[in-house]
Write an enzyme that holds these catalytic residues in place. Structure first.
Site, PDB file in Angstrom:
ATOM      1  N   SER A 176       0.937  -1.204   0.132  1.00 36.26           N
ATOM      2  CA  SER A 176       0.014   0.398  -0.192  1.00 36.26           C
ATOM      3  C   SER A 176       0.801   1.363   0.048  1.00 36.26           C
ATOM      4  CB  SER A 176      -0.868   0.310   1.161  1.00 36.26           C
ATOM      5  OG  SER A 176      -2.161  -1.204   1.619  1.00 36.26           O
ATOM      6  N   ALA A 178       2.325   3.301  -2.591  1.00 31.62           N
ATOM      7  CA  ALA A 178       1.449   4.594  -3.125  1.00 31.62           C
ATOM      8  C   ALA A 178       0.693   5.304  -2.922  1.00 31.62           C
ATOM      9  CB  ALA A 178       1.720   3.558  -4.403  1.00 31.62           C
ATOM     10  N   ASP A 179      -0.050   4.439  -1.937  1.00 26.53           N
ATOM     11  CA  ASP A 179      -1.746   4.515  -1.108  1.00 26.53           C
ATOM     12  C   ASP A 179      -1.286   6.156  -0.042  1.00 26.53           C
ATOM     13  OD1 ASP A 179      -3.764   3.856  -3.092  1.00 26.53           O
ATOM     14  OD2 ASP A 179      -3.253   1.740  -1.448  1.00 26.53           O
ATOM     15  N   TYR A 180      -0.335   6.066   0.747  1.00 22.28           N
ATOM     16  CA  TYR A 180       0.129   6.311   2.008  1.00 22.28           C
ATOM     17  C   TYR A 180       0.749   7.686   0.988  1.00 22.28           C
ATOM     18  CZ  TYR A 180      -0.865   2.629   4.928  1.00 22.28           C
ATOM     19  OH  TYR A 180      -1.491   1.895   6.229  1.00 22.28           O
ATOM     20  N   GLY A 183      -1.903   9.584   0.024  1.00 20.46           N
ATOM     21  CA  GLY A 183      -2.464  10.431   1.221  1.00 20.46           C
ATOM     22  C   GLY A 183      -1.750  11.692   1.452  1.00 20.46           C
TER      23      GLY A 183
END
Length: 408
Positions: A176, A178-180, A183
């Site tokens: 995850s 890239a998500d963090y 964000g």
């Protein structure tokens, strides 16, 4: 250490800011979570009955929601609302009218299909800021392609760089990541947009693409390719810009990381290894020479580390002024005195489970108005009554009817 709220009486910097979090999983919700720690109120809008799919991700708990949900949905208030239903869209527009920020990470065009796209929201509330996170961004030939963090790692070139030189491309640590990263960029974008709104009075739309967030943190690979056509390969335990600069196994089977980023650092390390001659001009004094002869340098360093245990290697390097760290597992981290002293991990009591849950502490650290965790991930729809009856003035009968029809 058990921490719930900060002890000082100063208002948190985002007190009075309301965020409507329409997003799912990690990326845009993480931006909202960061801002919630510094005072923003976050209303989490979830699908009726099932809620956000993140609820079922990771280690399950007796209440049905996973540990990932408990930590990543911190400080949020959950309401249920079907955005694909015309009545749900009407209710959402009322919420948006009184909000400062909306966060979403649907495929581009989804909000427009529901009649609540940027142009409509900007008309309803000109001061509104809309954060949009998607795999490929709101424009471009790939904008409609589905994507998750793993896809962004691949498309953004991070996966290509991850692994051993003669092996396949590997998962870069967290699936995850890239998500963090996205964000974080989303949170920065929101703060910039709020600052701009202070002077202009106008909100704006923020377009974050998962792949661009990953691509942005890959140092010089784009510049180097444009410069001379160099395609950086997978480098495994080491790197291309400094030497020795990587991971080495010690005699007890543990691993250690060192970073000799300049000639002076290498000279110090040679004294630590009791091989000062290695830093002479006819050997490896220059970083260009070390990079050119990296295999030879790394072989010497690897032999030295394998001759001593990790704790001895750490002690010698630290005493010699060489940047070094153990390659920690999460079990190592829970025992580490530095993590404990800085309270990098905190415990928050979760009443639905009747136990304390350990989570990462709020970041960044502010001296006067530090972030706080008021609650962990909420149960589904725990704020329906407050939002729908007390705030939007819907009657109990209307709420019951909306629930019966699956709108909330």
């Amino acid at each position: 250490v058990a921490v719930k709220k900060t002890d000082n009486d100063k208002p948190l910097p985002l007190k009075g800011i309301r965020i409507i979090d329409l997003a799912t999983f990690v990326a845009a919700p993480f931006a909202a979570s960061i801002l919630s720690e510094f005072g923003a109120e976050v209303i989490k809008v979830e699908k009726p009955e099932t809620g956000d799919s993140l609820r079922k991700f990771g280690t399950p708990t007796p209440r049905g929601d996973g540990l990932t949900w408990l930590t990543e949905a911190r400080n949020k208030k959950s309401i249920t609302l079907s955005l694909s239903d015309p009545e749900g869209q009407k209710i959402f527009k009322k919420l948006a009218k009184g909000a400062d920020i909306v966060c979403e990470n649907f495929r581009p065009g989804t909000l427009e299909k529901w009649g609540i796209g940027w142009e409509k929201l900007h008309t309803i509330n000109p001061r509104l800021i809309l954060l949009r996170i998607s795999g490929y961004g709101q424009t471009g030939p790939y904008k409609d392609r589905p994507a998750f963090a793993r896809i962004a790692h691949a498309f953004g070139a991070l996966t290509y760089l991850t692994g051993m030189p003669d092996g396949p491309p590997l998962t870069p640590g967290s699936t995850s990541l890239a998500d963090y990263i996205s964000g974080l960029y989303g949170a920065v974008g929101i703060m910039l947009a709020l600052r701009s709104r202070d002077s202009s009075g106008e909100g704006q739309m923020i377009d974050v693409a998962l792949y661009e967030s990953v691509f942005r943190v890959l140092d010089e690979i784009a510049t180097a390719y444009a410069w001379d056509g160099n395609v950086r390969p997978r480098l495994g335990l080491h790197t291309s810009n400094a030497c020795p600069h990587g991971h080495f196994e010690t005699a007890d089977g543990e691993w250690i990381s060192i970073a000799c980023t300049n000639d002076k650092m290498f000279e110090r390390f040679c004294f630590v290894m009791e091989q000062p001659e290695l830093s002479s001009k006819d050997k490896f004094a220059s970083y260009l020479t070390r990079i050119e002869k990296a295999d030879s340098v790394n072989a010497i360093v690897s032999k030295w580390f394998k001759s001593i245990n990790r704790e001895e290697a750490l002690s010698r390097c630290l005493n010699g002024g060489v940047p070094v760290a153990p390659i920690n597992s999460i079990a190592d981290i829970f025992d580490d005195p530095h993590y404990k002293d800085r309270k990098t991990l905190i415990s928050v009591h979760e009443p639905t489970l009747n136990r304390d849950i350990t989570i990462p502490a709020p970041l960044p650290r502010l001296s006067e108005t530090p972030g706080e965790v008021r609650n962990l991930g909420p149960t589904l729809g725990n704020f329906n009554k407050q939002i729908y009856t007390e705030e939007l003035n819907l009657s109990d009968r209307e709420v019951a009817n909306l629930k019966k029809r699956g709108v909330i």
